[in-house]
Write an enzyme that holds these catalytic residues in place. Structure first.
Site, PDB file in Angstrom:
ATOM      1  N   TYR A  11      26.747  76.991 112.142  1.00 52.09           N
ATOM      2  CA  TYR A  11      27.058  76.741 110.726  1.00 52.09           C
ATOM      3  C   TYR A  11      27.401  75.271 110.505  1.00 52.09           C
ATOM      4  CZ  TYR A  11      29.462  77.214 106.210  1.00 52.09           C
ATOM      5  OH  TYR A  11      29.860  77.078 104.898  1.00 52.09           O
ATOM      6  N   ASP A  34      13.403  85.147 100.591  1.00 53.16           N
ATOM      7  CA  ASP A  34      13.927  84.885 101.923  1.00 53.16           C
ATOM      8  C   ASP A  34      13.775  83.385 102.148  1.00 53.16           C
ATOM      9  OD1 ASP A  34      14.412  84.456 104.604  1.00 53.16           O
ATOM     10  OD2 ASP A  34      12.977  85.945 105.332  1.00 53.16           O
ATOM     11  N   VAL A  35      14.882  82.662 102.101  1.00 47.14           N
ATOM     12  CA  VAL A  35      14.804  81.195 102.117  1.00 47.14           C
ATOM     13  C   VAL A  35      14.317  80.639 103.446  1.00 47.14           C
ATOM     14  CG1 VAL A  35      16.523  80.850 100.305  1.00 47.14           C
ATOM     15  CG2 VAL A  35      17.266  81.028 102.708  1.00 47.14           C
ATOM     16  N   ASP A  91      17.409  85.499  95.624  1.00 44.99           N
ATOM     17  CA  ASP A  91      18.286  86.047  96.664  1.00 44.99           C
ATOM     18  C   ASP A  91      17.504  87.126  97.403  1.00 44.99           C
ATOM     19  OD1 ASP A  91      20.709  87.144  98.059  1.00 44.99           O
ATOM     20  OD2 ASP A  91      21.764  85.916  96.598  1.00 44.99           O
ATOM     21  N   THR A  99      34.731  83.617  98.035  1.00 49.43           N
ATOM     22  CA  THR A  99      33.382  84.148  97.958  1.00 49.43           C
ATOM     23  C   THR A  99      33.193  85.134  99.108  1.00 49.43           C
ATOM     24  OG1 THR A  99      32.369  82.496  99.423  1.00 49.43           O
ATOM     25  CG2 THR A  99      32.541  81.927  97.072  1.00 49.43           C
TER      26      THR A  99
END
Length: 247
Positions: free
Chosen positions: A157, A64-65, A38, A192
């Protein structure tokens, strides 16, 4: 099924909170070693400590994806720490509430980078390790709004999650001969941090089961797909949305 993940190593992104945290805890509780990845360093390190304190194996890794270099470094560190990598859970992502006419190019690109391109980078970086493990399993967390149009907002998104759905199928076909399974999971309204501060009552009323889902409920499905119990399942898409997309 306490030892369902014995001798397995999992890398979970977005694991500092929400669904990712629940997945990391479940896999660890069932014998797996987990890399908690994460950018929320304090929260992520806390999840790793929680696993270790419970007798499990875990390490936190800042990832950092959207960074190809960090992906390769994280996979290498995982193999160095635990000797292999057989399970990849691509869960990290970011959302936005804007309509398309109010979405800037910069915002669109950022959401795509973190939510969609990250899955591509994860697949690439982990491919050799997953194939070498002999039991490779990838679960990509998409969204029910990667299947349906939702409320007409958050176009980046929706586009990103739809692409994750298709990329999962594409990679499943490509890697089937290598014994690596790839599936996507499509959560609905789940309690979440990414759900935001909107009315839970309104969202529950839109859902046939008339309630918001929990991160643990999604994690149960993800853990099943990552395990040998799902050994003949690949290229699938699984909704866990309280019936929203059935309407």
């Amino acid at each position: 099924m306490k030892d369902r993940f014995e001798n397995r190593v999992a890398l979970v992104t977005g694991a500092a909170s929400g669904i990712g945290r629940s997945v990391a805890l479940q896999i660890a509780a069932e014998g797996g070693a987990v890399v908690v990845a994460d950018i929320q360093d304090d929260l992520g390190a806390g999840v790793a400590r929680e696993i270790i304190d419970a007798g499990g194996r875990a390490v936190y890794r800042h990832l950092d994806v959207a960074s190809e270099a960090e992906w390769h470094a994280t996979v290498a560190a995982t193999v160095d720490e635990f000797g292999s990598l057989g399970i990849l859970i691509n869960n990290a992502g970011i959302a936005h509430p804007d309509l398309i006419e109010d979405t800037t190019h910069e915002l669109y690109a950022r959401v795509i980078a973190v939510t969609q391109t990250s899955v591509f980078l994860g697949h690439r970086a982990a491919s050799a390790s997953l194939k070498a493990s002999g039991h490779g399993a990838v679960v990509n967390v998409s969204s029910m709004f990667g299947i349906v149009g939702g409320f007409g907002s958050a176009p980046a998104y929706a586009a990103a999650k739809g692409a994750v759905r298709a990329l999962s199928k594409n990679t499943a076909v490509a890697w089937g001969g290598d014994g690596v399974r790839v599936n996507s999971v499509h959560p609905g309204f789940i309690e979440t941090p990414t759900l935001g501060a909107g009315s839970r009552e309104r969202l529950a009323a839109l859902t046939p089961l008339r309630r918001i889902g929990t991160a643990d409920e999604v994690a149960e499905l993800i853990s099943f797909l990552a395990s040998d119990q799902a050994s003949y399942i690949t290229g699938g898409e699984f909704v866990v949305d309280g019936g929203y997309t059935a309407q």
